[in-house]
Design a protein around this motif. Sequence first.
Motif, mmCIF file in Angstrom:
data_model
loop_
_atom_site.group_PDB
_atom_site.id
_atom_site.type_symbol
_atom_site.label_atom_id
_atom_site.label_comp_id
_atom_site.label_asym_id
_atom_site.label_seq_id
_atom_site.Cartn_x
_atom_site.Cartn_y
_atom_site.Cartn_z
ATOM 1 N N VAL A 116 11.216 15.452 9.256
ATOM 2 C CA VAL A 116 11.290 14.176 8.543
ATOM 3 C C VAL A 116 10.876 13.045 9.481
ATOM 4 N N ALA A 117 10.180 12.052 8.940
ATOM 5 C CA ALA A 117 9.912 10.825 9.697
ATOM 6 C C ALA A 117 10.237 9.638 8.793
ATOM 7 N N VAL A 118 10.909 8.653 9.354
ATOM 8 C CA VAL A 118 11.171 7.401 8.630
ATOM 9 C C VAL A 118 10.461 6.289 9.400
ATOM 10 N N VAL A 119 9.543 5.615 8.727
ATOM 11 C CA VAL A 119 8.757 4.545 9.352
ATOM 12 C C VAL A 119 9.192 3.213 8.742
ATOM 13 N N GLU A 120 9.679 2.327 9.586
ATOM 14 C CA GLU A 120 10.184 1.025 9.155
ATOM 15 C C GLU A 120 9.191 -0.054 9.577
ATOM 16 N N GLY A 121 8.957 -1.026 8.730
ATOM 17 C CA GLY A 121 8.106 -2.151 9.128
ATOM 18 C C GLY A 121 6.675 -2.038 8.647
ATOM 19 N N MET A 122 6.403 -1.061 7.804
ATOM 20 C CA MET A 122 5.058 -0.918 7.228
ATOM 21 C C MET A 122 4.836 -2.064 6.232
ATOM 22 N N PRO A 123 3.804 -2.881 6.445
ATOM 23 C CA PRO A 123 3.579 -3.998 5.510
ATOM 24 C C PRO A 123 3.144 -3.495 4.122
ATOM 25 N N ALA A 124 3.215 -4.366 3.149
ATOM 26 C CA ALA A 124 2.862 -4.007 1.770
ATOM 27 C C ALA A 124 1.352 -4.109 1.549
ATOM 28 N N GLY A 125 0.873 -3.401 0.547
ATOM 29 C CA GLY A 125 -0.506 -3.586 0.080
ATOM 30 C C GLY A 125 -1.531 -2.692 0.726
ATOM 31 N N PHE A 126 -1.104 -1.766 1.597
ATOM 32 C CA PHE A 126 -2.051 -0.820 2.194
ATOM 33 C C PHE A 126 -2.182 0.394 1.287
ATOM 34 N N GLN A 127 -3.432 0.868 1.127
ATOM 35 C CA GLN A 127 -3.660 2.114 0.375
ATOM 36 C C GLN A 127 -3.115 3.259 1.206
ATOM 37 N N ILE A 128 -2.254 4.062 0.642
ATOM 38 C CA ILE A 128 -1.704 5.218 1.359
ATOM 39 C C ILE A 128 -2.093 6.481 0.600
ATOM 40 N N ASP A 129 -2.900 7.307 1.247
ATOM 41 C CA ASP A 129 -3.368 8.538 0.623
ATOM 42 C C ASP A 129 -2.777 9.733 1.379
ATOM 43 N N PRO A 130 -1.841 10.443 0.761
ATOM 44 C CA PRO A 130 -1.223 11.586 1.457
ATOM 45 C C PRO A 130 -2.258 12.637 1.871
ATOM 46 N N ALA A 131 -3.375 12.715 1.129
ATOM 47 C CA ALA A 131 -4.405 13.717 1.467
ATOM 48 C C ALA A 131 -4.965 13.470 2.868
ATOM 49 N N LYS A 132 -5.049 12.192 3.256
ATOM 50 C CA LYS A 132 -5.565 11.878 4.597
ATOM 51 C C LYS A 132 -4.574 12.345 5.668
ATOM 52 N N ILE A 133 -3.293 12.174 5.387
ATOM 53 C CA ILE A 133 -2.259 12.645 6.334
ATOM 54 C C ILE A 133 -2.310 14.172 6.407
ATOM 55 N N ASN A 134 -2.455 14.802 5.246
ATOM 56 C CA ASN A 134 -2.510 16.271 5.219
ATOM 57 C C ASN A 134 -3.729 16.808 5.966
ATOM 58 N N PRO B 31 10.817 1.004 3.868
ATOM 59 C CA PRO B 31 10.636 2.142 4.783
ATOM 60 C C PRO B 31 9.933 3.316 4.095
ATOM 61 N N ILE B 32 9.013 3.925 4.827
ATOM 62 C CA ILE B 32 8.305 5.093 4.300
ATOM 63 C C ILE B 32 8.937 6.350 4.903
ATOM 64 N N THR B 33 9.395 7.223 4.036
ATOM 65 C CA THR B 33 9.975 8.482 4.497
ATOM 66 C C THR B 33 9.014 9.612 4.155
ATOM 67 N N MET B 34 8.735 10.433 5.159
ATOM 68 C CA MET B 34 7.819 11.564 4.954
ATOM 69 C C MET B 34 8.547 12.857 5.298
ATOM 70 N N VAL B 35 8.395 13.841 4.440
ATOM 71 C CA VAL B 35 9.073 15.125 4.613
ATOM 72 C C VAL B 35 8.017 16.228 4.671
ATOM 73 N N ILE B 36 8.182 17.127 5.632
ATOM 74 C CA ILE B 36 7.279 18.287 5.732
ATOM 75 C C ILE B 36 8.166 19.535 5.738
ATOM 76 N N GLU B 37 7.899 20.430 4.813
ATOM 77 C CA GLU B 37 8.717 21.653 4.729
ATOM 78 C C GLU B 37 8.304 22.628 5.836
ATOM 79 N N ALA C 286 2.083 13.025 11.171
ATOM 80 C CA ALA C 286 2.198 12.363 9.857
ATOM 81 C C ALA C 286 2.317 10.844 10.047
ATOM 82 N N VAL C 287 3.096 10.417 11.028
ATOM 83 C CA VAL C 287 3.235 8.977 11.306
ATOM 84 C C VAL C 287 1.884 8.408 11.753
ATOM 85 N N GLY C 288 1.171 9.149 12.575
ATOM 86 C CA GLY C 288 -0.162 8.717 13.018
ATOM 87 C C GLY C 288 -1.127 8.613 11.842
ATOM 88 N N GLY C 289 -1.000 9.543 10.895
ATOM 89 C CA GLY C 289 -1.863 9.531 9.701
ATOM 90 C C GLY C 289 -1.637 8.292 8.861
#
Length: 388
Positions: A16-34, A72-78, A140-143
Motif C-alpha cells: 500500500v502507498a498513501v500519497v498526501e499533497g497531490m494537487p487537483a486536476g491532474f490526469q491520473i491513468d492507472p495504466a501508466k502506473i501499471n 490523499p491518493i491510496t494505491m493498493v497492489i495485491e 507506483a508512487v513514481g508512476g
Amino acid sequence: MMRFLTAGESHGPQLVAVVEGMPAGFQIDPAKINHDLARRQKGYGRGGRMAIERDEVRIVSGVRFGQSMGSPITMVIENLDYKNWGKRMSIDPRDRGEARPVTRPRPGHADLAGVLKYNLGDIRDVLERASARETTARVAVGGLARQILEPFGIDVLGYVVSIGSVRAKTPEGIAPQELRRITEQSQVRVADAAAECAIIEEIDACKQTGDTLGGVVEVTANGLPVGLGSYVQWDRKLDARLAFALLSLQAAKGVEFGMGFEAAAVRGSQLHDEIGYDAATRHFTRLSNNSGGTEGGMSTGEPLRVRVAFKPLSTLMQPLHSVDIKTKAEAVGAIERSDVCAIPAAAVIAEAVVAYELANSFLEKFGGDSLVEIRRNYQGYLEQVRAF
Ligand code: EPS
C-alpha cells in the motif's frame, strides 16, 4: 509539497502507498502506473517470484473520473503469492504454529541487526519488510509523480550502465526517446548489445555457482527548469534530496551526479561547465554537463544525470558463514528464494524515486492546489527567466 508512506510485507496480502499533497486536476491513468510496475518485474536474472506476480495498482482514494481531487491518493497492489503464505503470514496468534522460523541471518541483509534491534526471534519478521518487494509501492508512487511532470514536458528515464564488472556503453548525445527504445528492448536494460551478451553470460555463471551480482544504474531527466531546489538551506538542496531518496533503496551503496567521484581527480578547469548565452532564444547555455544538471543544490536546466551503485543481493544459494541466532552454533546464512541479479529492475525503481523527488521539488517551487494554478506559476517563472 507531497509526502508518502508505504506499508506491506513481501508475502503479506498487499502493498500500500498513501500519497498526501497531490494537487487537483491532474490526469491520473492507472495504466501508466501499471506499465512501470510491469517494467519493474522484468529483467534477466530475476527469480521465481516474478513468475507468480502480476503487479497492478488499484487506486482506492483521491481520484475521480480520471482526475486527482487534491485528497490523499491510496494505491493498493495485491501480492498474488499471499495465497501460498496465508497461514505463515497470518495476523491470528492461533496460527503461530504454522511459522517455520528463520534463524540463520544472511550476511549483508537486514536480518541480524533487525532481530537484535526489534528483539525478534524469527528473522522472517525482519526480512518481510526489508525485502525489495517494497519497491513495488515506490514505483507506483513514481508512476503518479510522472503524471505531475508530464504536462510540463519533464521526462525521466532509468537504465543500466554496469552489472558486475561488465560496463555497458551508452552512446554520447543519443536522443532520450532513442535511448528509451533501445534500453527498454534490452533484457538487462542496457544500450550496448555486446555488453548485454557478456552480462547475460555473467548472470548465468553466477546462477551456476549460487552467487549474485550488483551493478550501477543511471537516471536522466530532461526538460527541467532552472532553479528547482535551493542553495539557502541544507535540506532544500535538490541533489541532497535525490541522494537521500536513492540511498534509501534496498542494496543501494552510493550515488554520484554527472562526472561524480571522478571529478575529485581532475582540475577545476577540466570540470566546470562553461557558460554561454544564446541571444536568439534568450537562454544561458552550457558547453558541457559534467555537473549532472545541479549546481549549488539547484537544477541548472541541463539534463539531470545521477547514478546509483547497488551491492549484489545478499541471499546466496551458496551461503556464507553465519551463526544460528537461537543456538549460537556455527551455521550458514538461510536460503530464501531470491534473484541472481535485480539491477535491470533497480533502474526502473531509481527512475521512480527520481521522478517523485523532482515532482516534489517542482510542486515546492510552483506549488498550488490545482494544475491550473501550478501552470500559471510555472509559465510566469519561465517568462521571468527569459526576461532576466
Ligand atoms: C522482490 C520479491 C522477492 C525477491 C526480491 C525482490 O520475492 P521472494 O522473496 O518471494 O522471492 O525476489 O527480494 C530480495 C531480493 C530480497 O532480498 O528481499 C521484488 O518484488 O522485487
